[in-house]
Every structure is written in C-alpha cells, then in structure tokens.
Scaffold this active site. Structure first.
Site, PDB file in Angstrom:
ATOM      1  N   CYS A   1       1.124  -1.174   0.145  1.00  0.00           N
ATOM      2  CA  CYS A   1       0.051   0.231  -0.006  1.00  0.00           C
ATOM      3  C   CYS A   1       1.064   1.171  -0.070  1.00  0.00           C
ATOM      4  O   CYS A   1       2.019   0.959  -0.578  1.00  0.00           O
ATOM      5  CB  CYS A   1      -0.857   0.015   1.242  1.00  0.00           C
ATOM      6  SG  CYS A   1      -0.103  -0.077   2.749  1.00  0.00           S
TER       7      CYS A   1
ATOM      8  N   HIS B   1      -3.314   9.268   3.715  1.00  0.00           N
ATOM      9  CA  HIS B   1      -3.734   7.995   3.721  1.00  0.00           C
ATOM     10  C   HIS B   1      -5.369   7.645   3.954  1.00  0.00           C
ATOM     11  O   HIS B   1      -6.012   8.044   4.969  1.00  0.00           O
ATOM     12  CB  HIS B   1      -3.179   7.009   4.812  1.00  0.00           C
ATOM     13  CG  HIS B   1      -3.190   5.426   4.449  1.00  0.00           C
ATOM     14  ND1 HIS B   1      -4.497   4.731   4.704  1.00  0.00           N
ATOM     15  CD2 HIS B   1      -2.364   4.796   3.983  1.00  0.00           C
ATOM     16  CE1 HIS B   1      -4.162   3.474   4.211  1.00  0.00           C
ATOM     17  NE2 HIS B   1      -3.004   3.269   3.754  1.00  0.00           N
TER      18      HIS B   1
END
Length: 690
Positions: free
Chosen positions: A25, A608
């Site tokens: 990620c 994020h």
C-alpha cells in the site's frame, strides 16, 4: 550477508520460497507467507529503512517502510531470487512443508489469531451503535434510580408511551444485534454479507416464534431446560428467541464462508449472481434453524454458566482476575469472546457480573492516561498532549481504551506495572464489596456509572483504580529516559517568539504571493532581536472537510503508535481530498487510497484515505493526479465514494502524516476539532539555523 535492504527483507521473512504473494500500500509491504513462523520480526525491524514489522493472522506479515515503499517493492520484485524458475520454488515449498510438520507452539495455535481477528472484525464496526445504545440505557437507569420512572427493565413493567419510546432507542440495537453480527461476520469470512444477514433474519421473524404456538408444538426438557419444539416435515425444530444472541450468527457465518467459496468454485462465473446466493440460502437457512442456532445458544449458555459458577464460588478472586487480565486481553483481541458472554448473561440471567470488574481496568487505564497528560503539559510535549487529550476523552466519555493502549501505554512500557496496581485496587474493592452487577451492556465510562449496582461500591472502586494509576504514573514517570526531554523543553521554550507568525504569514502570502505560500508558509520572524538561530515554522493545511483528531484514535497500531511519524487524522465529512500545500506528487497510488507529497519547504507528507482501503483495489476512488504532477493548495487529489468504503466495512478516518519529521524540530497539530479543506492543520517547525 545480503547486500541490499530488499534482499535482507526477503531473507528475514523466510526467503523467496516462503513468499506466496507480495503487495504494497502507500506505506507497507504486505506479505502473504507460506509459513509465518519463518519470519524474524526483530531481524526485519533491524534492517535500515524498515520502520516496523507487524505479524498478522493467516501467515500474513507487514513491513512498514514509509514513503519509499514503492522503491523497496520494485527492488524486491527485481531480485533474481524472486524471478527464479518453478522448480526452485517447488523445492523451497517442499522444505517449508517439512518444517511445518515440526512446528512449535506458535504454529499449533496460529488458528487462534484467525479466530480472534474474526471475532474482532465481527464486532468492531458496530461499536458506535453499541456505545450509543449504552448511553440510552444509562439514562433510563439514572431516571429509575431517581424515581422518575419505575424499574425500566423489570418483567411486567409497562412504561408510559414517552418513556417506552426512549426505551426503544437502545432496544433497536440489542434486539437486532444478531443481524448486525451476521452481516459483519459473513463479510469477514468472504461471503455476501447480505446473504448472511438474510439467513439470520429467518430465525428472528415474528413468524418463527409463532411456530411455537402451533397445536403440534411440544414442551420437552433438554439439558435441564424446558424448550419448545415443533415438527417441520417430521423433523423437530427448536424454537428460541434469538434476540441479542451473538454466538448463533458467528457460528452461522463460520459455516457459510467455506460453503460460499466452494459454491463459487463449482458454479460457472456467469451463473454466480443467481445460484451462489440461492444455493447458500437453501443449505444454510435450514441448517441454521435446526442445528447451528440451537448449538450457538447452548454453547454460549455453557460458557456463561461456567463464568457464573466461578464468580459464585469466589467473587473476590473473580473481581481481581478480570481487571488484571484485561490489559493483556484487549491488545490481543481476546476480550471479544468475553464481550459476547456479557451480552448473553443479560439475555439469560437478566444481569451481567463481568462489566463491573472490567470497569476497574478501564478506569485504571484512563487514570494512567490522565497522568501522562499532566506530565506532557509540564514538559510542554505538544504531540503527547494531543494524544493523551484525545485518548482520555475517548475513555472517560466513551469507555474506549484502545486510543490509550495503542497511542500511549504500549509505547511506554513503564506505565503497565503502575496501571496494574490500579486494576488490582479497583478489583479488590469490588470483590470485598460482594461484586457489582448491571442489567444492560454498557461501556464503562463516567456517563455509564449509574447503570451499575450498587452504584456507590462501583463508584468508589473505579475512582480508586483511576487515582491509584494516575498517582503512580505521575510519581514514577512513563518515559524510559527522562533527560531526553530537556532539549525538547528548551526548544519549545523558544517557540512563543514566533508562535503567531505562521498563521499571519500564511494568510498574507495566500492573498499576495499565491497559494504555494499558504500551504507551507515560512514564518517571517521580523523585528528586533530576531536572528538566524530562531526556528521558522511551516504550515500544512487540511486536505479534507471533517473533524481533526489525534492519531491515537486511528484504529491501526502503526498509525496510532506514531510508527510512520507525527501528524493528525481527519474523520471526513466530505468526499474529496485536496492538496494541503504547494508541491509535487511523489506517489499517487492507482488504488487512490494514499498519496505521498513533497511540499515546498521540504515536508514529505502522507495522506492515507481510510484504513485498509487498499483492499478495495481502487473501487470507489477517482484519482485526479499522477506521479510528478505539480499541485497547489486546493488541487483535487482524489474523490472517493463513502458508500463503497462504508459497505466494505473499512474506517474512513484519514491520517495525515509528516514522514520526514526527524528533519524538523517539531510537528504539532494547530487545533483539533472541526476543520475544512484549506484550513491550517499542522505546524512544522524547522531546525534552528536551517
């Protein structure tokens, strides 16, 4: 000895043959290993460039890298050992299988990790609803204590319509709790959550209970209890009231998951939509009604009766053991089965005896957090002040201990021994007093104290737990090396000289020199006495509309613990993420869940969007920028579909992290609370003389 961090990481997780798959990620490498036991966590964390390692259930292993994760991922995938031939991989796999046969204790009990993760994810999404319901319950209990209404939950009591309506506000959650659990558990196990919901809904229909009124129904005694059965095509169906039950939906989902995956394998893809749900329901509805549901009811009752017997045998020992065990159970997720038993106690016994001692642990935890807050104020530790304030508010008002645990206590191990003394004192008082009961499932906070009886005993116990932990932590401290704080204190002491400058400069620059200055405005410390030794300050604006909260409130230990770096998190109310400053896009993930930015002034920023949203693989995200793009304040980065993320069960909370904080003197939130895109969010103080 490996010659690169990439090669070292591969070596320390067990070699290329132990890697089943690798993804990443925005900040972490996500390994699916063949054998999780072969990964050496401490060795991985010792590799230069690695910020942390997180072993997970199911032989999953995360390596926290930070903003450079894409480079490390590319380096790993480019290793010759990662592109070897199939034969080499087979040989490695065979060696791993041989080692599996000689696994130690961790291998034997690895299924426990998966079990507790399953339980945790089945309950965590509904904690907000449970918390809200618990406050309604507390209000009703308080009104009954004051004599405003009769005992609100006693058998046969009829409340007048106004109070009866308020009573429905908490009953809506607990009556339909099995449906909520069924949805979450089915989703966790990989099945369609709405199918799991529908399967559990069958046994909760009024018509299901009405079957027990049929002339063919029989009353029989089973395991000492009188139950009702009715013949369905000649097979006896046990009629239960499944309201508030949690074990039946958990067992149902555990069976539905493998069935669902099996059906998808044997049914052609173009027929999945029709026949997989139909056949799953055809099998699972009768199986749940006739077998799984009754097993769940009796299994839960058995566990509840066992704990009740222990409590009846020695309330003193029970009241001490529970608060001493919880500080270790909560971080591991072991408290979820106990929470389920609390709910079952209320359903079967009419009261619960576990939550009182649990309150001693919670208030000991909050007392330690209060001490950290006081010490942080003394030391002028801005980051810890924000963390402790948010954690203490979540604890005292919501009864939630995770922000305190992950944000503070697990980071500073000196807290635990002092906190355990508080747990012991609170539990001892409850045990000596004969125990505490509550007639409803509530979160142990200040607001829910009236829900416990006897209220005076409970109040004294939790106050003693809170004060004991707080005093001990304040006396002995919580940081391993007190002298380290002196330079930070000195630095902070000089901060007021330019404290008001960043905001003024930012607003002025925004109107004059353009938006670049608004995002990372360098404070102009003009005036007599200003020298180059005085640090300047940069500002990062909010990328979202929403509410700014401390990082400790992020339900992810890597972010909450500050592993990635300092910053804040935003609970978004909007659906678009904007650039918080002028600079360059360093990493725009194609999945849209995370962005790495390099702002003018040198700040490396991570945004994020949500937690674990990488698993959506881009679904619900519309990315507006690409790597290398120039951005200004307010440039749209991504638009996300809130409904898609919420349906998938992922938190929307968005961390905003300064990745290169070690290059600056301080990174402090400007203000927590409501914020809008473009409003000042973080103050980043440059090092003196830079």
């Amino acid at each position: 000895m490996s010659d690169s961090p990439a090669a070292e990481i591969v070596e320390k997780v067990g070699g290329p043959g132990n890697i089943e798959s690798l993804t990443h990620c925005a900040t972490r490498l996500r390994f699916q290993l063949r054998d999780g036991d072969l990964a050496d966590q401490s060795a991985v964390e010792a590799i230069p460039g690695v910020m942390g390692a997180v072993p997970q259930a199911g032989d999953r292993f995360q390596v926290v890298i930070g903003g450079g994760v894409q480079t490390v991922y590319n380096d790993i995938m480019a290793l010759p050992t990662m592109t070897g031939d199939a034969e080499g991989d087979v040989d490695d796999a065979a060696a791993i299988k041989a080692r599996e046969r000689a696994k130690g204790p961790r291998g034997k009990f690895a299924w426990l990790d998966t079990l507790f993760e399953f339980l945790s994810d089945s309950f965590r999404p509904i904690l907000g609803a449970l918390l809200g319901a618990s406050l309604f319950i507390t209000f009703m209990a308080l009104m009954a204590t004051l004599g405003v209404i009769p005992s609100w939950n006693a058998p046969g009591v009829v409340l007048e319509p106004s109070w009866a309506f308020i009573n429905l506000m908490w009953q809506c959650v607990f009556i339909f709790l099995p449906l909520m659990v069924a949805y979450n558990a089915s989703q966790k196990i990989g099945a369609d959550p709405w199918v799991g919901f529908a399967i559990m809904a069958v046994v909760m229909l009024p018509g299901f209970l009405a079957l027990g009124q049929d002339a063919t129904a029989q009353q029989i005694v089973f395991l000492g209890s009188e139950i009702t059965t009715v013949p369905i095509f000649g097979i006896p169906l046990t009629i239960f009231d499944y309201n508030s039950q949690v074990f039946p939906p958990l067992l149902m989902a555990a069976v539905l998951g493998p069935l669902w995956k099996g059906l998808k394998k044997i049914i052609p893809d173009n027929l999945h939509l029709i026949f997989v749900p139909f056949l799953a329901m055809l099998v699972m509805i009768p199986l749940t009604a006739f077998l799984i549901g009754p097993i769940g009811v009796y299994a839960g009752a058995g566990l509840a009766n066992l704990l009740s017997s222990i409590n009846n045998f020695s309330p003193l020992i029970f009241a001490i053991v529970i608060p001493l065990a919880y500080p270790f159970m909560v971080p591991l997720g072991l408290h979820w089965p106990v929470n389920a038993i609390m709910l079952l106690n209320i359903q079967t016994l009419g009261y619960d005896f576990i939550q009182g001692p649990m309150g001693a642990w919670n208030f000991a935890c909050f007392g330690a957090t209060a001490a950290v807050l006081v010490l942080a104020w003394r030391e002028r530790d801005q980051v810890m002040k924000q963390t402790a304030t948010g954690a203490l508010a979540a604890g005292l008002l919501g009864g939630i201990s995770e922000p305190s645990l992950y944000g503070i206590h697990l980071r500073f191990k000196r807290i635990y021994p002092r906190m355990l003394v508080g747990c012991f004192v609170g539990g001892l008082i409850i045990g000596i007093g004969g125990g505490v009961r509550t007639e409803a499932f509530v979160f142990t906070s200040l607001l829910t104290i009236p829900a416990f009886q006897p209220i005076i005993l409970y109040g004294i116990a939790v106050a003693a737990a809170f004060i004991t932990s707080m005093v001990l932590v304040m006396i002995f401290g919580y940081k391993p090396k007190e002298p380290v704080e002196a330079p930070a204190e000195a630095t902070t002491a000089s901060a007021p000289a330019g404290a008001s400058a960043p905001t003024t400069t930012a607003s002025t620059t925004a109107g004059g020199a353009g938006t670049a200055g608004a995002a990372t405005a360098t404070a102009t410390l003009a005036g007599p006495g200003t020298t180059s030794e005085v640090a300047a300050a940069l500002q990062v604006m909010s990328p979202l509309d929403g509410t700014a909260v401390a990082l400790s409130e992020v339900p992810d230990p890597v972010f909450a613990g500050g592993t990635m770096g300092p910053g804040v998190a935003i609970e978004p109310t909007g659906d678009t993420v904007y650039a918080p400053g002028a600079g360059t896009v360093a990493a725009a993930q194609p999945t849209g869940h995370a962005f790495g930015l390099v702002l003018d002034g040198g700040i490396e920023l991570l945004i994020h969007v949500g937690i674990d949203t990488v698993n959506l693989k881009g679904e619900g995200f519309d990315v507006k920028v690409k790597n290398g793009d120039r951005i200004e304040v307010g440039t749209p980065l991504v638009t996300f579909d809130r409904a898609v993320i919420e349906k998938a069960g992922y938190p929307l909370i968005t961390p905003v992290i300064v990745l290169n904080a070690d290059q600056f003197d301080a990174v402090d939130p400007i203000a927590l609370g409501p914020t809008t895109a473009g409003a000042p969010l973080l103050s980043v103080e440059t090092k003196a003389g830079s």
